[in-house]
Design an enzyme around this catalytic site. Sequence first.
Site, PDB file in Angstrom:
ATOM      1  N   GLU A   1      -7.411   0.462  -4.365  1.00  0.00           N
ATOM      2  CA  GLU A   1      -7.407   0.393  -2.899  1.00  0.00           C
ATOM      3  C   GLU A   1      -8.713  -0.186  -2.335  1.00  0.00           C
ATOM      4  OE1 GLU A   1      -6.189   4.354  -1.914  1.00  0.00           O
ATOM      5  OE2 GLU A   1      -4.172   3.991  -2.654  1.00  0.00           O
TER       6      GLU A   1
ATOM      7  N   ASP B   1       0.888  -1.167   0.000  1.00  0.00           N
ATOM      8  CA  ASP B   1       0.000   0.000   0.000  1.00  0.00           C
ATOM      9  C   ASP B   1       0.926   1.218   0.000  1.00  0.00           C
ATOM     10  OD1 ASP B   1      -1.689   2.119   0.564  1.00  0.00           O
ATOM     11  OD2 ASP B   1      -2.239   1.427   2.577  1.00  0.00           O
TER      12      ASP B   1
ATOM     13  N   ASP C   1     -13.111   5.696   2.956  1.00  0.00           N
ATOM     14  CA  ASP C   1     -11.663   5.837   3.185  1.00  0.00           C
ATOM     15  C   ASP C   1     -11.330   7.299   3.473  1.00  0.00           C
ATOM     16  OD1 ASP C   1      -8.923   6.085   2.964  1.00  0.00           O
ATOM     17  OD2 ASP C   1      -8.736   4.874   1.152  1.00  0.00           O
TER      18      ASP C   1
ATOM     19  N   LYS D   1       2.617  11.155  -3.440  1.00  0.00           N
ATOM     20  CA  LYS D   1       1.555  10.459  -4.172  1.00  0.00           C
ATOM     21  C   LYS D   1       0.652  11.442  -4.925  1.00  0.00           C
ATOM     22  CE  LYS D   1      -1.972   6.930  -3.309  1.00  0.00           C
ATOM     23  NZ  LYS D   1      -2.436   5.987  -2.296  1.00  0.00           N
TER      24      LYS D   1
END
Length: 583
Positions: free
Chosen positions: A147, A9, A170, A70
Site C-alpha cells: 500500500e 485497493d 496511513d 481483511k
Amino acid sequence: MDEPVLGIDLGTTNSEAAFVDDSYARIIGGDREGILPSCVGINSDGELVVGPEARNQAAAWPERTVVSVKRRMGSDKLCDLGGEAYSPSEISSVILKELKRRAENEIGSTINHAVITVPAYFTDAQRQATKEAGDIAGLNVVRIINEPTAAALAYKETDEQGTKHILVYDLGGGTFDVSIVKIEEQVVEVLSSTGDNMLGGDDFDERIVRFLTSHIRKEYKIDVSEDAGVAARLKNAAERAKIELSGEYYTRIEEPYITEDIHLTVELSRDDFEKMVMKDLEKTMVAVTNALNDAKLTSKDIDRILLVGGSTRIPVISTMLKEKLGIKPSLEIDPDLCVALGAGIQAGREMGKEDSGVLIDITPYTFGTSAVKDLGWDVIPDVFVPLIEKNTKLPASRTEPFRTMFDQQEQVQIDVFQGENANALDNILIGSYEFDLSQTAAGSIITLKYDLDLNGILKLEAVEKDTGRKLNAVIDNVFSETSESRLQRSRKKMRALGGFGAASDLPEDTEAGDQNASGISGIPQEIADTIELAREKLDSAHQDDKDEIINLTEDIQTALQAGDFEKAEKLSAELEDILFYID
Ligand code: AMP
C-alpha cells in the site's frame, strides 16, 4: 500485456478500483461513488449483498454480515454468513467480483487481470490469501504491491527527479501504519513499516461515545452504556461529529428520543475532540520515530509526507507531523483514493503504459486571513492565518476560530488574502468585509469558514458563536482574479521604474504624456532622477539588491500617491544608498 488490468485497493473498511486511460488513473464509478464498503452479507430475501447494502444491515444483522474480513486474511478463521462458513478469501472474492463487475460496465470490456494492494506488513500467507481471493473472483493477480508503494506511485508524477524518501502516514478506520518509502529512478522500495493494527478512526468514535454516555449520565442520571440500540445510534452520531469537526470548529450532536424521553443535544469543539484523541495521536508520532530509526534515517531525510486513510483528515494530525518533521504533508490526492490510484498506475504499467499519472485538481495558492497574534507581553499585527493551503485538493472547506480583542467590540474587519507570506500585508488582498458584532466581552469566538470549489469560487462565512450572527460573502474567480492581481503588481513595478514595460503593457489609466521617468506626474526632480538611476542600474544589480530596489521604488510610488513627500524622500535616500554601490 494487451488486455485491461485493473488496480484494486482491497481495504479493511472500503475498497476501490482504478483504471488508466488517456494516461491518467481514475477511480471506477467516480471519486466518491466509487468507494465500496468492504462488507458482504445475506439480506432478508436470502440474497448475497455487497457494499452499502451489506454495511447498512451490519448493525441489525451481524450474524448475516461480514465486515473487516481483511483482518482475517491468511488465517484459518472462517466467516459465518447466514449459517454457512466461508474462508476469508471467499468473502474477499465477493468484494473483488463487485469491483470487477463495475469496472467492466464502465470500461465496456471483460477484465481478467488485476494489481491488488496489501499492507507492507502482510505475511506471505496473507498475500497468498489475497491472490487466492482474486482467483476466485476470476481475476489473475498479475502483481501484489504494498500500500505505501502504491501511495508513493500516485504522487510520483508530481515529484522531481533524484532519490526521494517519502513518509506514508496511513490512519484508517481500524488500523494505523507508517512506512518510509525510497524512490529512485523507477524503483520504489519500502525501507521500513510499523504501526498498530488496533488503532484508528473507530477508537476516536469510541472516545466521543464515552463522552456522550457520561454526559447523559450526569445530565439525566441514567446509564445507557449497556443498551445496544442506543450504543449503535451514539456510535453513528459520534462518527458524524468527528467528521464534521475536521472542517468545522464546533459541532452540535443532536439525537432526538435517544431514550423514550431524552432528546440528546450537546456541543463538541474541535479542541475538546483533540484532547480526547491526543494520547492515540501521540502514539502514532512515536511510531513515526520508530519507522525513521528502522530505516536509519532522520526527519531531515524526509522529502515528502503522504497522508493515506480517512482519519488523516483530522487537521491536528497534519499540524503534529509538520511540527515533528518540519515539512507540511502533501494534500493533493484524496487520502481515501491514493492507494487505489497508485494500484491503477501500476496496473497501467502492466499494460505497457509507463507514463501514467494522477489527474489532480488542487488550489495553486493559499487562501487565508489576517489576525493579531497576542503573545501575552506583546502583540503582532497582520499575521497571515492560512485557511486553505496551497496544493489542497478541491473542493476544500476549512473553519478556524478567532477571538475578539476588546470588550464591547463593535466590529471586526475580515480580510481575505491569497499568498504564502507570513505577513498578511505581503500577500494579495482579494476581499475585505466589515462584520458588525453584538458587543460582547473580549475573547468572544468568531469562526471563519472558507469553502473553495473547483471553479475558483471562494465562499466565506463568519459566525459570532454566542449569538449565531452571520456574515456571508462570495468571491468569484479567485484563481484568475489572482493572476490579474499579480499582473497588476508587475505593471505597477514596471510603471514605477518607467520605460520597463512596453506602452501597451501599461493600464489604460496611465497618462504617458504627462509623466517623468518615475511614471508619476509632478514629483520632485531629485526623486525622479533617483528612480531613473535605479532603472539604469537594475540589470547589473545582485538579485537581493534587485528585489530591494524594486520594493523601494514601489514604496516611493505609494508614498507619492498618498502625497507623503517626506516619506518618499526618505525612501529615495535609502534607494540612493543602495545604488551608490552598484556599478
Ligand atoms: P479508511 O479505513 O481509510 O476508509 O478510513 C475510514 C475512517 O476514516 C473512519 O473511521 C472514518 O470515520 C474516518 N474518516 C473519514 N472521513 C473523515 C474526516 N473527514 N475526518 C475524520 N475522520 C474521517
